[in-house]
Design a protein around this motif. Structure first.
Motif, PDB file in Angstrom:
ATOM      1  N   PHE A  21     -11.378   2.447   0.665  1.00  0.00           N
ATOM      2  CA  PHE A  21     -11.461   2.083  -0.745  1.00  0.00           C
ATOM      3  C   PHE A  21     -12.675   2.680  -1.456  1.00  0.00           C
ATOM      4  O   PHE A  21     -12.816   2.518  -2.665  1.00  0.00           O
ATOM      5  CB  PHE A  21     -11.461   0.562  -0.885  1.00  0.00           C
ATOM      6  CG  PHE A  21     -10.227  -0.058  -0.303  1.00  0.00           C
ATOM      7  CD1 PHE A  21      -8.994   0.139  -0.892  1.00  0.00           C
ATOM      8  CD2 PHE A  21     -10.286  -0.793   0.865  1.00  0.00           C
ATOM      9  CE1 PHE A  21      -7.844  -0.401  -0.345  1.00  0.00           C
ATOM     10  CE2 PHE A  21      -9.146  -1.342   1.420  1.00  0.00           C
ATOM     11  CZ  PHE A  21      -7.913  -1.150   0.817  1.00  0.00           C
ATOM     12  N   GLN A 159      -2.923  10.062  -9.423  1.00  0.00           N
ATOM     13  CA  GLN A 159      -2.997   9.686  -8.017  1.00  0.00           C
ATOM     14  C   GLN A 159      -2.270  10.688  -7.120  1.00  0.00           C
ATOM     15  O   GLN A 159      -2.601  10.842  -5.941  1.00  0.00           O
ATOM     16  CB  GLN A 159      -2.407   8.290  -7.814  1.00  0.00           C
ATOM     17  CG  GLN A 159      -2.564   7.752  -6.408  1.00  0.00           C
ATOM     18  CD  GLN A 159      -2.038   6.345  -6.237  1.00  0.00           C
ATOM     19  OE1 GLN A 159      -2.628   5.528  -5.547  1.00  0.00           O
ATOM     20  NE2 GLN A 159      -0.914   6.035  -6.849  1.00  0.00           N
ATOM     21  N   SER A 170      -8.386   6.598  -3.359  1.00  0.00           N
ATOM     22  CA  SER A 170      -9.187   5.696  -4.192  1.00  0.00           C
ATOM     23  C   SER A 170     -10.020   6.484  -5.194  1.00  0.00           C
ATOM     24  O   SER A 170     -10.162   6.082  -6.355  1.00  0.00           O
ATOM     25  CB  SER A 170     -10.096   4.817  -3.324  1.00  0.00           C
ATOM     26  OG  SER A 170     -10.959   5.609  -2.538  1.00  0.00           O
ATOM     27  N   THR A 173      -7.706   7.644  -8.072  1.00  0.00           N
ATOM     28  CA  THR A 173      -7.269   6.579  -8.973  1.00  0.00           C
ATOM     29  C   THR A 173      -8.430   6.011  -9.786  1.00  0.00           C
ATOM     30  O   THR A 173      -8.279   5.747 -10.986  1.00  0.00           O
ATOM     31  CB  THR A 173      -6.583   5.440  -8.189  1.00  0.00           C
ATOM     32  OG1 THR A 173      -7.431   5.009  -7.117  1.00  0.00           O
ATOM     33  CG2 THR A 173      -5.261   5.905  -7.621  1.00  0.00           C
ATOM     34  N   THR A 188     -11.694   0.388 -10.652  1.00  0.00           N
ATOM     35  CA  THR A 188     -11.805   0.122  -9.213  1.00  0.00           C
ATOM     36  C   THR A 188     -10.806  -0.942  -8.783  1.00  0.00           C
ATOM     37  O   THR A 188     -10.105  -0.783  -7.781  1.00  0.00           O
ATOM     38  CB  THR A 188     -13.238  -0.329  -8.873  1.00  0.00           C
ATOM     39  OG1 THR A 188     -14.167   0.686  -9.290  1.00  0.00           O
ATOM     40  CG2 THR A 188     -13.388  -0.555  -7.377  1.00  0.00           C
ATOM     41  N   SER A 191      -7.259   0.356  -8.787  1.00  0.00           N
ATOM     42  CA  SER A 191      -7.007   1.214  -7.626  1.00  0.00           C
ATOM     43  C   SER A 191      -6.696   0.378  -6.390  1.00  0.00           C
ATOM     44  O   SER A 191      -5.888   0.767  -5.553  1.00  0.00           O
ATOM     45  CB  SER A 191      -8.208   2.130  -7.360  1.00  0.00           C
ATOM     46  OG  SER A 191      -9.245   1.461  -6.682  1.00  0.00           O
ATOM     47  N   PHE A 192      -7.328  -0.804  -6.266  1.00  0.00           N
ATOM     48  CA  PHE A 192      -7.032  -1.698  -5.147  1.00  0.00           C
ATOM     49  C   PHE A 192      -5.571  -2.149  -5.193  1.00  0.00           C
ATOM     50  O   PHE A 192      -4.872  -2.133  -4.173  1.00  0.00           O
ATOM     51  CB  PHE A 192      -7.928  -2.941  -5.198  1.00  0.00           C
ATOM     52  CG  PHE A 192      -9.395  -2.675  -4.981  1.00  0.00           C
ATOM     53  CD1 PHE A 192      -9.837  -1.508  -4.378  1.00  0.00           C
ATOM     54  CD2 PHE A 192     -10.337  -3.613  -5.368  1.00  0.00           C
ATOM     55  CE1 PHE A 192     -11.190  -1.278  -4.181  1.00  0.00           C
ATOM     56  CE2 PHE A 192     -11.691  -3.403  -5.163  1.00  0.00           C
ATOM     57  CZ  PHE A 192     -12.119  -2.228  -4.574  1.00  0.00           C
ATOM     58  N   ALA A 195      -3.134   0.420  -4.266  1.00  0.00           N
ATOM     59  CA  ALA A 195      -3.190   0.746  -2.839  1.00  0.00           C
ATOM     60  C   ALA A 195      -2.234  -0.110  -2.023  1.00  0.00           C
ATOM     61  O   ALA A 195      -1.749   0.328  -0.973  1.00  0.00           O
ATOM     62  CB  ALA A 195      -4.613   0.562  -2.311  1.00  0.00           C
TER      63      ALA A 195
END
Length: 277
Positions: A21, A159, A170, A173, A188, A191-192, A195
């Protein structure tokens, strides 16, 4: 039970959890770790993909309340519906591109020059994005619930660049979202969430394609790798969220550039096989 193999699995789990990450590319670090510990072969490649699910479970455990609230709210809550649509819209471009081009990516792009360029160019893009932020570029999206489907689609298309080895999913993104207009912490967090389907999907697809490599004898190795990956990712994600509240991504950019130069050196000297995937 091979204690040495379990130790190696734990080390790989730490590497995966700490790098998945962060905007520094877990793939490059896993290749280096596997090479240094003499873990070549298709079984190791599959292991690397599977332990990604441990890192993703860290995201699920940290955001379980948010995710559960979204699931319960899907029938009637417009905010939950918009969030779910945005995750799907952001996930689909890279998922489709990955299925269509995965063989080309593995057979053509996994070479030292491409991996090194992925690191170095990615680092330069981070420096550029942070310079724009420092010059007062507007951050109009300050909460994941304020993301529009158009914004999600833009981030999802960016992405796709992460399919190039060394770029970092990561990193692509987070920086892509910042360039679209996201505030750094919101980028951030988004992006998590992207994922979760991305990495679960990749792991499921790889297990399906290479299930013949799975063996009951490897259960302890996978268990250790998954557990350590989850624990290290849990720590890393909590730290990263605090970090981006008051710091920029410039240190990661310089780290990427240095790592890219390290790839070129180790490849030139024949120390590491960067053609692994």
């Amino acid at each position: 039970m091979d204690i040495l193999l379990l130790i190696k699995a734990a080390v790989m789990g730490v590497v995966e959890g700490l790098t998945e990450f962060l905007p520094i590319s877990s793939t490059g670090h896993l290749i280096l770790a596997a090479s240094l510990m003499d873990m070549p072969g298709e079984r190791t490649k599959l292991f690397e993909v599977v332990i990604q699910t441990g890192a993703i479970m860290a995201i699920v455990s940290l955001y379980v309340e948010r995710l559960w609230k979204t699931v319960l709210g899907l029938p009637r809550d417009r905010t939950a519906q918009r969030f779910a649509v945005n995750v799907v819209v952001g996930f689909l471009p890279a998922a489709v591109a990955g299925v269509l081009f995965i063989d080309i990516i593995k057979n053509v792009l996994f070479n030292p020059l491409v991996v090194a360029l992925g690191f170095i160019v990615g680092g330069l893009v981070i420096l550029w994005a942070e310079r724009l932020q420092a010059r007062g570029a507007s951050s109009r999206v300050t909460d994941v619930d304020a993301v529009s489907w158009i914004d999600a689609l833009k981030v999802g298309l960016i992405q796709c660049v992460a399919l190039v080895p060394g770029v970092s999913r990561s990193g692509a993104t987070i920086v892509g979202a910042m360039l679209v207009g996201f505030e750094r912490k919101t980028a951030t967090e988004f992006s998590f969430f992207l994922a979760i389907p991305m990495l679960f999907g990749a792991a499921t697809y790889d297990i399906y394609k290479h299930h013949e490599l799975l063996s009951s004898a490897d259960v302890p190795m996978y268990a250790i790798g998954l557990l350590v990956s989850w624990a290290s990712a849990w720590v890393c994600v909590r730290w990263l969220l605090r970090f981006v509240e008051s710091h920029n991504l410039v240190p990661f950019a310089w780290y990427r550039i240095g790592f890219g130069l390290l790839i070129l050196l180790t490849a030139q000297m024949g120390w590491v096989d960067w053609s692994s995937s």
